[in-house]
Design a protein around this motif. Structure first.
Motif, PDB file in Angstrom:
ATOM      1  N   LEU A 213       2.830   4.827  21.663  1.00  0.00           N
ATOM      2  CA  LEU A 213       3.792   3.958  20.984  1.00  0.00           C
ATOM      3  C   LEU A 213       5.207   4.505  21.117  1.00  0.00           C
ATOM      4  O   LEU A 213       6.159   3.741  21.310  1.00  0.00           O
ATOM      5  N   GLY A 214       5.347   5.821  21.047  1.00  0.00           N
ATOM      6  CA  GLY A 214       6.667   6.429  21.194  1.00  0.00           C
ATOM      7  C   GLY A 214       7.265   6.111  22.560  1.00  0.00           C
ATOM      8  O   GLY A 214       8.436   5.724  22.674  1.00  0.00           O
ATOM      9  N   GLN A 215       6.440   6.238  23.597  1.00  0.00           N
ATOM     10  CA  GLN A 215       6.939   5.993  24.953  1.00  0.00           C
ATOM     11  C   GLN A 215       7.225   4.508  25.185  1.00  0.00           C
ATOM     12  O   GLN A 215       8.195   4.146  25.854  1.00  0.00           O
ATOM     13  N   LEU A 216       6.370   3.672  24.629  1.00  0.00           N
ATOM     14  CA  LEU A 216       6.567   2.221  24.763  1.00  0.00           C
ATOM     15  C   LEU A 216       7.914   1.816  24.157  1.00  0.00           C
ATOM     16  O   LEU A 216       8.728   1.150  24.788  1.00  0.00           O
ATOM     17  N   VAL A 217       8.152   2.238  22.929  1.00  0.00           N
ATOM     18  CA  VAL A 217       9.362   1.817  22.226  1.00  0.00           C
ATOM     19  C   VAL A 217      10.603   2.469  22.834  1.00  0.00           C
ATOM     20  O   VAL A 217      11.654   1.829  22.953  1.00  0.00           O
ATOM     21  N   ARG A 218      10.487   3.714  23.259  1.00  0.00           N
ATOM     22  CA  ARG A 218      11.641   4.362  23.901  1.00  0.00           C
ATOM     23  C   ARG A 218      12.078   3.630  25.170  1.00  0.00           C
ATOM     24  O   ARG A 218      13.232   3.659  25.548  1.00  0.00           O
ATOM     25  N   GLY A 219      11.139   2.955  25.805  1.00  0.00           N
ATOM     26  CA  GLY A 219      11.471   2.148  26.982  1.00  0.00           C
ATOM     27  C   GLY A 219      11.901   0.731  26.631  1.00  0.00           C
ATOM     28  O   GLY A 219      12.061  -0.093  27.535  1.00  0.00           O
ATOM     29  N   GLY A 220      12.049   0.433  25.347  1.00  0.00           N
ATOM     30  CA  GLY A 220      12.590  -0.865  24.952  1.00  0.00           C
ATOM     31  C   GLY A 220      11.545  -1.936  24.666  1.00  0.00           C
ATOM     32  O   GLY A 220      11.891  -3.079  24.389  1.00  0.00           O
ATOM     33  N   THR A 221      10.264  -1.580  24.736  1.00  0.00           N
ATOM     34  CA  THR A 221       9.219  -2.571  24.428  1.00  0.00           C
ATOM     35  C   THR A 221       9.037  -2.633  22.912  1.00  0.00           C
ATOM     36  O   THR A 221       8.747  -1.622  22.270  1.00  0.00           O
ATOM     37  N   THR A 222       9.201  -3.843  22.359  1.00  0.00           N
ATOM     38  CA  THR A 222       9.111  -4.010  20.905  1.00  0.00           C
ATOM     39  C   THR A 222       7.921  -4.878  20.499  1.00  0.00           C
ATOM     40  O   THR A 222       7.583  -4.940  19.317  1.00  0.00           O
ATOM     41  N   SER A 223       7.333  -5.583  21.471  1.00  0.00           N
ATOM     42  CA  SER A 223       6.109  -6.364  21.231  1.00  0.00           C
ATOM     43  C   SER A 223       5.128  -6.067  22.356  1.00  0.00           C
ATOM     44  O   SER A 223       5.549  -5.915  23.508  1.00  0.00           O
ATOM     45  N   ALA A 224       3.838  -6.024  22.031  1.00  0.00           N
ATOM     46  CA  ALA A 224       2.867  -5.750  23.091  1.00  0.00           C
ATOM     47  C   ALA A 224       1.500  -6.317  22.758  1.00  0.00           C
ATOM     48  O   ALA A 224       1.074  -6.336  21.594  1.00  0.00           O
ATOM     49  N   LEU A 225       0.844  -6.790  23.808  1.00  0.00           N
ATOM     50  CA  LEU A 225      -0.582  -7.127  23.750  1.00  0.00           C
ATOM     51  C   LEU A 225      -1.303  -5.953  24.393  1.00  0.00           C
ATOM     52  O   LEU A 225      -1.205  -5.742  25.605  1.00  0.00           O
ATOM     53  N   VAL A 226      -1.972  -5.178  23.551  1.00  0.00           N
ATOM     54  CA  VAL A 226      -2.502  -3.882  23.988  1.00  0.00           C
ATOM     55  C   VAL A 226      -4.017  -3.946  24.148  1.00  0.00           C
ATOM     56  O   VAL A 226      -4.738  -4.319  23.210  1.00  0.00           O
ATOM     57  N   PHE A 227      -4.476  -3.592  25.322  1.00  0.00           N
ATOM     58  CA  PHE A 227      -5.902  -3.402  25.566  1.00  0.00           C
ATOM     59  C   PHE A 227      -6.303  -2.103  24.866  1.00  0.00           C
ATOM     60  O   PHE A 227      -5.757  -1.041  25.160  1.00  0.00           O
ATOM     61  N   GLY A 228      -7.246  -2.205  23.957  1.00  0.00           N
ATOM     62  CA  GLY A 228      -7.544  -1.063  23.106  1.00  0.00           C
ATOM     63  C   GLY A 228      -8.516  -0.078  23.724  1.00  0.00           C
ATOM     64  O   GLY A 228      -8.670   0.019  24.937  1.00  0.00           O
ATOM     65  N   ALA A 229      -9.181   0.658  22.836  1.00  0.00           N
ATOM     66  CA  ALA A 229     -10.200   1.624  23.224  1.00  0.00           C
ATOM     67  C   ALA A 229     -11.574   1.007  22.955  1.00  0.00           C
ATOM     68  O   ALA A 229     -11.687  -0.039  22.325  1.00  0.00           O
ATOM     69  N   HIS A 230     -12.628   1.706  23.411  1.00  0.00           N
ATOM     70  CA  HIS A 230     -13.988   1.228  23.171  1.00  0.00           C
ATOM     71  C   HIS A 230     -14.518   1.710  21.819  1.00  0.00           C
ATOM     72  O   HIS A 230     -15.708   1.518  21.554  1.00  0.00           O
ATOM     73  N   PHE A 231     -13.709   2.367  21.006  1.00  0.00           N
ATOM     74  CA  PHE A 231     -14.198   2.971  19.768  1.00  0.00           C
ATOM     75  C   PHE A 231     -13.438   2.443  18.553  1.00  0.00           C
ATOM     76  O   PHE A 231     -12.201   2.445  18.543  1.00  0.00           O
ATOM     77  N   GLU A 232     -14.181   2.046  17.545  1.00  0.00           N
ATOM     78  CA  GLU A 232     -13.586   1.458  16.338  1.00  0.00           C
ATOM     79  C   GLU A 232     -12.605   2.424  15.681  1.00  0.00           C
ATOM     80  O   GLU A 232     -11.504   2.028  15.271  1.00  0.00           O
ATOM     81  N   SER A 233     -12.982   3.693  15.597  1.00  0.00           N
ATOM     82  CA  SER A 233     -12.106   4.666  14.922  1.00  0.00           C
ATOM     83  C   SER A 233     -10.795   4.830  15.697  1.00  0.00           C
ATOM     84  O   SER A 233      -9.721   5.008  15.105  1.00  0.00           O
ATOM     85  N   ALA A 234     -10.861   4.744  17.017  1.00  0.00           N
ATOM     86  CA  ALA A 234      -9.635   4.859  17.831  1.00  0.00           C
ATOM     87  C   ALA A 234      -8.714   3.676  17.566  1.00  0.00           C
ATOM     88  O   ALA A 234      -7.483   3.808  17.555  1.00  0.00           O
ATOM     89  N   MET A 235      -9.319   2.511  17.341  1.00  0.00           N
ATOM     90  CA  MET A 235      -8.490   1.330  17.046  1.00  0.00           C
ATOM     91  C   MET A 235      -7.830   1.452  15.682  1.00  0.00           C
ATOM     92  O   MET A 235      -6.686   1.030  15.493  1.00  0.00           O
ATOM     93  N   ASP A 236      -8.537   2.030  14.718  1.00  0.00           N
ATOM     94  CA  ASP A 236      -7.899   2.285  13.415  1.00  0.00           C
ATOM     95  C   ASP A 236      -6.686   3.190  13.593  1.00  0.00           C
ATOM     96  O   ASP A 236      -5.643   2.984  12.960  1.00  0.00           O
ATOM     97  N   GLU A 237      -6.813   4.188  14.452  1.00  0.00           N
ATOM     98  CA  GLU A 237      -5.683   5.098  14.688  1.00  0.00           C
ATOM     99  C   GLU A 237      -4.517   4.356  15.338  1.00  0.00           C
ATOM    100  O   GLU A 237      -3.358   4.574  14.986  1.00  0.00           O
ATOM    101  N   LEU A 238      -4.809   3.488  16.310  1.00  0.00           N
ATOM    102  CA  LEU A 238      -3.737   2.742  16.973  1.00  0.00           C
ATOM    103  C   LEU A 238      -3.011   1.827  15.988  1.00  0.00           C
ATOM    104  O   LEU A 238      -1.776   1.803  15.930  1.00  0.00           O
ATOM    105  N   PHE A 239      -3.782   1.078  15.185  1.00  0.00           N
ATOM    106  CA  PHE A 239      -3.147   0.158  14.232  1.00  0.00           C
ATOM    107  C   PHE A 239      -2.354   0.933  13.170  1.00  0.00           C
ATOM    108  O   PHE A 239      -1.261   0.519  12.774  1.00  0.00           O
ATOM    109  N   THR A 240      -2.894   2.051  12.723  1.00  0.00           N
ATOM    110  CA  THR A 240      -2.171   2.857  11.730  1.00  0.00           C
ATOM    111  C   THR A 240      -0.839   3.329  12.298  1.00  0.00           C
ATOM    112  O   THR A 240       0.214   3.211  11.654  1.00  0.00           O
TER     113      THR A 240
END
Ligand code: GUN
Ligand code: ZN
Length: 435
Positions: free
Chosen positions: A118-145
């Motif tokens: 997320l840090g790299q995405l936003v530093r490059g000016g991306t403010t909205s994204a459709l993100v292909f997630g991970a295969h693990f529920e806990s990893a998705m909780d981390e991404l959304f958090t």
């Protein structure tokens, strides 16, 4: 309230369907008044300051202020495997992407990469994204958090598959449905976050899994859908064998997955029938040009998409793509159409892309693909103040070229040619500046 002073450039009209010569909106000495994260007024700086003499002024003179970029296809668990060169898609997945994705079973690892991503995405000016997630529920909780903390306008979902991939990435359809539903219940509609039902691709998701995906969409109105399609010839041949049809789109359509909330990545090798069906449904293609070039997937038929009326937005497709900077994708999209031939040569099928098209692709098109054009995608009154200030350091090639540009469209062309994330001098997410 805050009054921003800048050269403001955006694309409120679609240059693919209206006159590309008039689709670029430019305010040379512009003013944007922001209240509670939203754009309250815009116009010339002089007129806005006269109307609001007591408001704080933030001076962004020099360079240009653009809408935040919208990346409509990017894989968060591939943040650390960018640059795996020399392999076509299926080999690259096996050797490069999937071994890394298996590591996301570990929540601490997922949390660390989510912050990096997320840090790299936003530093490059991306403010909205459709993100292909991970295969693990806990990893998705981390991404959304993490996305909630950053304020990114995020649409994302658990990646589901039930065959062919390495064992630890697979679920039964029932497990996938339950985990996806829990994530929808926890995250869809929280702040700026939404959920996308995300089978990896038909190759790794059979009919039973895709049926469950259709059920999730039916059960949860407003949830988005994304997957891959028609990227690589070997992939397409395998999907045809598995499903008994050469129509790749049909593998999704038969389960109700081709709708106006569907974004399909790649679509490098579509048939006319598939494009006709996508247009009728209002589905979008996320064009990922650096990935298509790097993995040797092919030259994207943009002109055929436009002729059929299929909307096209941009995706970085990291890690198949070679970076998280959307302006680089715009440049590569332009290169690709040039390679197809745009000068009337026999057989030339490339689309003549102007700087206005490129800005539209990197901003408003993505917002439209995500059904968010009422909220983001340009700097119109009423929208969230998601913005990128590009201002190169003095003496750089970009600074010299901007100083010698003839007009705003010419300046934009030089930005697409030369800008890197280092030229991003400021990013705002719903009015909050990235610190
Ligand atoms: N198709 C299925 N998975 C992937 C992926 O991770 N990257 C790309 N480019 N294509 C895919
Ligand atoms: Zn992808």
């Amino acid at each position: 309230m805050t009054l921003y002073r800048a050269t403001v450039i955006d694309t409120p009209a679609n240059p693919f369907t209206s006159d590309a010569g008039t689709a670029l909106r430019v305010e040379q000495d512009g003013g944007v008044l922001v209240h509670d994260g939203r754009i309250a007024e815009r116009g010339t700086f002089v007129s806005l300051q006269a109307a609001h003499p007591d408001e704080d002024v933030v001076d962004l003179s020099g360079g240009m202020l653009l809408p935040g970029f919208v990346d409509t296809h990017v894989h968060f668990p591939q943040t650390r495997v960018i640059g795996g060169l020399g392999m076509p898609l299926l080999e690259w997945l096996d050797k490069c992407a999937l071994p890394e994705e298996a590591r996301f079973a570990e929540p601490e690892y997922a949390a660390a990469v989510a912050r990096e991503f997320l840090g790299q995405l936003v530093r490059g000016g991306t403010t909205s994204a459709l993100v292909f997630g991970a295969h693990f529920e806990s990893a998705m909780d981390e991404l959304f958090t993490a996305a909630g903390n950053v304020g990114l306008n995020l649409t994302a979902g658990l990646v589901v598959s039930d065959r062919i991939l390495r064992e630890e990435l697979l679920y039964t359809p029932a497990q996938a449905q339950a985990a996806s539903q829990r994530l929808i219940d926890r995250w869809h509609g929280q702040g700026r976050m939404r959920y996308a039902v995300t089978p990896r691709f038909s190759l790794s998701a059979g009919d039973d899994m895709l049926k469950v995906c259709g059920q999730l969409l039916a059960d949860n109105p407003g949830v988005w859908f994304t997957s891959h399609i028609n990227e690589n010839r070997a992939e397409i041949a395998t999907v045809a064998e598995l499903f008994g049809t050469t129509d790749y789109l049909e593998s999704y359509a038969r389960h109700g997955l081709v709708t106006d909330r569907s974004v399909f990545a790649h679509n490098v090798h579509p048939s006319d029938a598939e494009l006709t069906a996508m247009a009728a449904a209002g589905s979008w293609t996320a064009h990922c040009p650096t990935s298509n070039a790097s993995l040797g997937s092919g030259l994207f038929p943009l002109g055929r998409h436009v002729e059929h009326g299929v909307g096209v937005s941009l995706g970085s497709d990291v890690g198949g793509g070679t970076g998280l900077f959307l302006l680089k994708e715009g440049l590569q999209a332009y290169f690709m159409q040039q390679l197809l031939g745009t000068d009337g040569r026999p057989g030339g099928t490339g689309y003549e892309l102007t700087p206005t098209h490129l800005l539209y692709l990197a901003t408003a098109a993505g917002a439209a693909a995500l059904g968010l054009f009422d909220r983001v995608g340009d700097l119109s009154v009423g929208k969230d103040f998601d913005a990128v200030w590009l201002r190169p350091d003095e003496g750089t090639s970009l600074a010299v070229n901007l100083a010698n540009s003839a007009d705003a469209a010419d300046a934009l062309a030089r930005v697409f040619a030369l800008a890197t994330a280092n030229d991003v001098a400021g990013v705002w997410l719903a009015g909050r500046q990235l610190s």
